[in-house]
Design a protein around this motif. Structure first.
Motif, PDB file in Angstrom:
ATOM      1  N   GLU A   8      28.449  96.073  37.183  1.00 36.29           N
ATOM      2  CA  GLU A   8      29.006  96.413  38.561  1.00 36.29           C
ATOM      3  C   GLU A   8      30.289  95.624  38.766  1.00 36.29           C
ATOM      4  N   LEU A   9      30.191  94.400  38.514  1.00 37.12           N
ATOM      5  CA  LEU A   9      31.538  93.457  38.891  1.00 37.12           C
ATOM      6  C   LEU A   9      31.755  92.796  37.672  1.00 37.12           C
ATOM      7  N   ASN A  10      33.118  92.380  37.718  1.00 39.97           N
ATOM      8  CA  ASN A  10      33.731  91.698  36.466  1.00 39.97           C
ATOM      9  C   ASN A  10      32.944  90.356  36.295  1.00 39.97           C
ATOM     10  N   PRO A  11      32.735  90.283  35.018  1.00 42.61           N
ATOM     11  CA  PRO A  11      31.934  89.079  34.574  1.00 42.61           C
ATOM     12  C   PRO A  11      32.451  87.562  35.050  1.00 42.61           C
ATOM     13  N   ALA A  12      31.464  86.714  35.366  1.00 38.57           N
ATOM     14  CA  ALA A  12      32.123  85.234  35.557  1.00 38.57           C
ATOM     15  C   ALA A  12      31.000  84.393  34.918  1.00 38.57           C
ATOM     16  N   ILE A  13      31.517  83.129  34.724  1.00 37.96           N
ATOM     17  CA  ILE A  13      30.613  82.116  34.132  1.00 37.96           C
ATOM     18  C   ILE A  13      30.384  81.137  35.028  1.00 37.96           C
ATOM     19  N   LEU A  14      28.972  80.695  35.292  1.00 39.64           N
ATOM     20  CA  LEU A  14      28.437  79.627  36.029  1.00 39.64           C
ATOM     21  C   LEU A  14      27.692  78.436  35.033  1.00 39.64           C
ATOM     22  N   VAL A  15      28.159  77.381  34.884  1.00 44.81           N
ATOM     23  CA  VAL A  15      27.665  76.277  34.150  1.00 44.81           C
ATOM     24  C   VAL A  15      27.027  75.326  34.942  1.00 44.81           C
ATOM     25  N   PHE A  16      25.737  74.841  34.689  1.00 39.56           N
ATOM     26  CA  PHE A  16      24.976  73.935  35.687  1.00 39.56           C
ATOM     27  C   PHE A  16      24.923  72.543  34.846  1.00 39.56           C
ATOM     28  N   ASP A  17      25.204  71.651  35.724  1.00 42.82           N
ATOM     29  CA  ASP A  17      24.953  69.984  35.385  1.00 42.82           C
ATOM     30  C   ASP A  17      23.024  70.377  35.431  1.00 42.82           C
ATOM     31  N   GLY A 153      10.544  77.545  31.988  1.00 44.28           N
ATOM     32  CA  GLY A 153      10.152  78.627  30.999  1.00 44.28           C
ATOM     33  C   GLY A 153      11.511  79.550  30.492  1.00 44.28           C
ATOM     34  N   LEU A 154      12.621  79.001  30.458  1.00 42.78           N
ATOM     35  CA  LEU A 154      13.591  79.489  29.748  1.00 42.78           C
ATOM     36  C   LEU A 154      13.414  79.593  28.227  1.00 42.78           C
ATOM     37  N   GLN A 155      13.999  80.646  27.646  1.00 40.39           N
ATOM     38  CA  GLN A 155      13.844  80.562  26.168  1.00 40.39           C
ATOM     39  C   GLN A 155      15.271  80.417  25.498  1.00 40.39           C
ATOM     40  N   ALA A 156      15.521  79.266  24.875  1.00 39.45           N
ATOM     41  CA  ALA A 156      16.808  79.108  24.222  1.00 39.45           C
ATOM     42  C   ALA A 156      17.832  79.323  25.075  1.00 39.45           C
ATOM     43  N   PRO A 157      18.174  78.784  26.017  1.00 41.02           N
ATOM     44  CA  PRO A 157      19.371  78.758  27.198  1.00 41.02           C
ATOM     45  C   PRO A 157      20.236  78.219  26.291  1.00 41.02           C
ATOM     46  N   VAL A 158      21.381  78.692  26.885  1.00 40.03           N
ATOM     47  CA  VAL A 158      22.871  77.808  26.250  1.00 40.03           C
ATOM     48  C   VAL A 158      22.866  76.517  27.128  1.00 40.03           C
ATOM     49  N   LEU A 159      22.710  75.577  25.953  1.00 36.02           N
ATOM     50  CA  LEU A 159      22.871  73.992  26.515  1.00 36.02           C
ATOM     51  C   LEU A 159      23.639  73.422  25.661  1.00 36.02           C
ATOM     52  N   VAL A 160      24.480  72.605  26.152  1.00 35.24           N
ATOM     53  CA  VAL A 160      25.303  71.517  25.479  1.00 35.24           C
ATOM     54  C   VAL A 160      24.810  70.079  26.274  1.00 35.24           C
ATOM     55  N   ALA A 161      24.240  69.178  25.372  1.00 34.53           N
ATOM     56  CA  ALA A 161      23.671  67.967  25.974  1.00 34.53           C
ATOM     57  C   ALA A 161      24.238  66.698  25.525  1.00 34.53           C
ATOM     58  N   MET A 162      23.737  65.572  25.876  1.00 29.54           N
ATOM     59  CA  MET A 162      24.425  64.332  25.315  1.00 29.54           C
ATOM     60  C   MET A 162      24.779  64.347  24.041  1.00 29.54           C
ATOM     61  N   ASP A 176      32.578  73.958  25.552  1.00 30.24           N
ATOM     62  CA  ASP A 176      31.507  74.615  24.328  1.00 30.24           C
ATOM     63  C   ASP A 176      30.715  75.348  25.070  1.00 30.24           C
ATOM     64  N   SER A 177      30.027  75.034  26.229  1.00 23.07           N
ATOM     65  CA  SER A 177      28.872  76.076  26.796  1.00 23.07           C
ATOM     66  C   SER A 177      29.544  77.039  27.185  1.00 23.07           C
ATOM     67  N   VAL A 178      30.982  77.123  27.411  1.00 27.18           N
ATOM     68  CA  VAL A 178      31.656  78.474  28.264  1.00 27.18           C
ATOM     69  C   VAL A 178      31.761  79.314  26.741  1.00 27.18           C
ATOM     70  N   ARG A 179      32.171  78.731  25.737  1.00 25.79           N
ATOM     71  CA  ARG A 179      32.449  79.576  24.322  1.00 25.79           C
ATOM     72  C   ARG A 179      31.192  80.030  24.088  1.00 25.79           C
ATOM     73  N   GLN A 180      30.207  79.372  24.153  1.00 25.00           N
ATOM     74  CA  GLN A 180      28.828  79.912  23.722  1.00 25.00           C
ATOM     75  C   GLN A 180      28.417  81.194  24.624  1.00 25.00           C
ATOM     76  N   LEU A 181      28.639  81.197  25.876  1.00 26.71           N
ATOM     77  CA  LEU A 181      28.349  82.223  26.670  1.00 26.71           C
ATOM     78  C   LEU A 181      29.223  83.450  26.622  1.00 26.71           C
ATOM     79  N   GLU A 182      30.397  83.322  26.503  1.00 33.38           N
ATOM     80  CA  GLU A 182      31.355  84.162  25.943  1.00 33.38           C
ATOM     81  C   GLU A 182      30.859  85.017  24.858  1.00 33.38           C
ATOM     82  N   GLU A 183      30.579  84.396  23.672  1.00 29.63           N
ATOM     83  CA  GLU A 183      29.971  84.872  22.238  1.00 29.63           C
ATOM     84  C   GLU A 183      28.816  85.512  22.440  1.00 29.63           C
ATOM     85  N   LEU A 184      27.903  85.060  23.580  1.00 30.22           N
ATOM     86  CA  LEU A 184      26.582  85.680  23.707  1.00 30.22           C
ATOM     87  C   LEU A 184      26.678  86.843  24.468  1.00 30.22           C
ATOM     88  N   HIS A 185      27.560  87.013  25.434  1.00 30.44           N
ATOM     89  CA  HIS A 185      27.410  88.179  26.234  1.00 30.44           C
ATOM     90  C   HIS A 185      28.657  89.047  26.296  1.00 30.44           C
TER      91      HIS A 185
END
Length: 270
Positions: A8-17, A153-162, A176-185
């Protein structure tokens, strides 16, 4: 895998610490940090919560192992006007013995006591609103996966760690996390990006991303970690620090950053 994003809406990306955003680490990471400094100063100095916060406002001590060592260095510099030699591997091992615990297979340390600050229905609401989400954290992959997969209980979420990227405020991990989300979705590279974090380093990371890629919208979201919400004065002071570091807005809890708020923030910046 994630469910399909809405349309319904234009896509956006939200990355969390993660630390201070997804989980409360006031009684775990920060407690382990204080324990470590106390141990390596021979019981002479245990940093307070305020002293740890003050160090982190410098924006370069996102890694708690390095922050522990730095506080040890500063203590001895003040007391003896000399530099001490700290065995960093031993320091990390001690820190981990407190944070993860003494059993490498079944963790029994402070990590087991961390309250969650985020819950699966919140993430589902983002997905339904066409907001792709993932995680970029300075925590180790093992620690991050403990909360994301075992607790949430998340299954293989997009995660960039230490282990995956340089420490903040270097924006490589955020990219890197943004790129992975772009490719995934299948999200276009022009989609706006929001990054939610609780430290100065998190907000500096967003500013550095904007400098390196000014072609897209980058929005820094400040989150007040629970330990600074003990008094209204403390909350206001910490929120001011986050805003000075580049936060567009500061929330007291991550789930206040609703899909409606996400799109309102994007609208003000585009």
């Amino acid at each position: 895998m994630l469910q399909a994003l809405g349309t319904e809406l234009n896509p956006a990306i939200l990355v969390f610490d993660i630390d201070g955003v997804v989980r409360d680490v006031g009684g775990s990471y920060r407690r382990a940090l204080a324990d470590t400094v106390e141990n390596f100063t021979e019981g002479q100095y245990r940093p307070t919560v305020t002293e740890i916060d003050t160090l982190k406002t410098e924006g370069i001590w996102n890694n708690d192992w390095e922050a522990s060592r730095e506080l040890v260095y500063r203590y001895f510099k003040t007391q003896r006007d000399t530099q001490v030699d700290v065995d960093f591997d031993a320091l990390v091992a001690f820190f981990q013995s407190r944070y993860r615990g003494t059993d490498p297979e079944h963790w029994n340390g402070y990590i087991c006591q961390e309250p969650l600050l985020m819950h699966p229905p919140y993430l589902a609401s983002l997905t339904e609103a066409n907001i792709a989400w993932g995680f970029f954290s300075g925590a180790t992959r093992g620690s991050a996966n403990y909360v994301l997969e075992k607790r949430l209980g998340l299954q293989a979420p997009v995660l960039v760690a230490m282990e995956d990227a340089p420490g903040k405020p270097d924006p490589t991990g955020l990219f890197d996390s943004v790129r992975q989300l772009e490719e995934l979705h299948g999200i276009p590279a022009s989609a706006p990006v929001l990054y939610a974090g609780d430290t100065v380093a998190d907000l500096y990371t967003v500013q550095n991303a904007q400098k390196l890629d000014p072609s897209r919208t980058w929005i820094g979201i400040g989150i007040l970690p629970p330990h600074v919400q003990d008094t209204p004065e403390h909350s206001v002071a910490y929120g001011s620090v986050l805003k000075q570091a580049g936060a567009t807005v500061v929330f007291s809890h991550i789930e206040e950053l609703t899909p409606t708020q996400v799109y309102k923030l994007i609208a003000t910046r585009t």
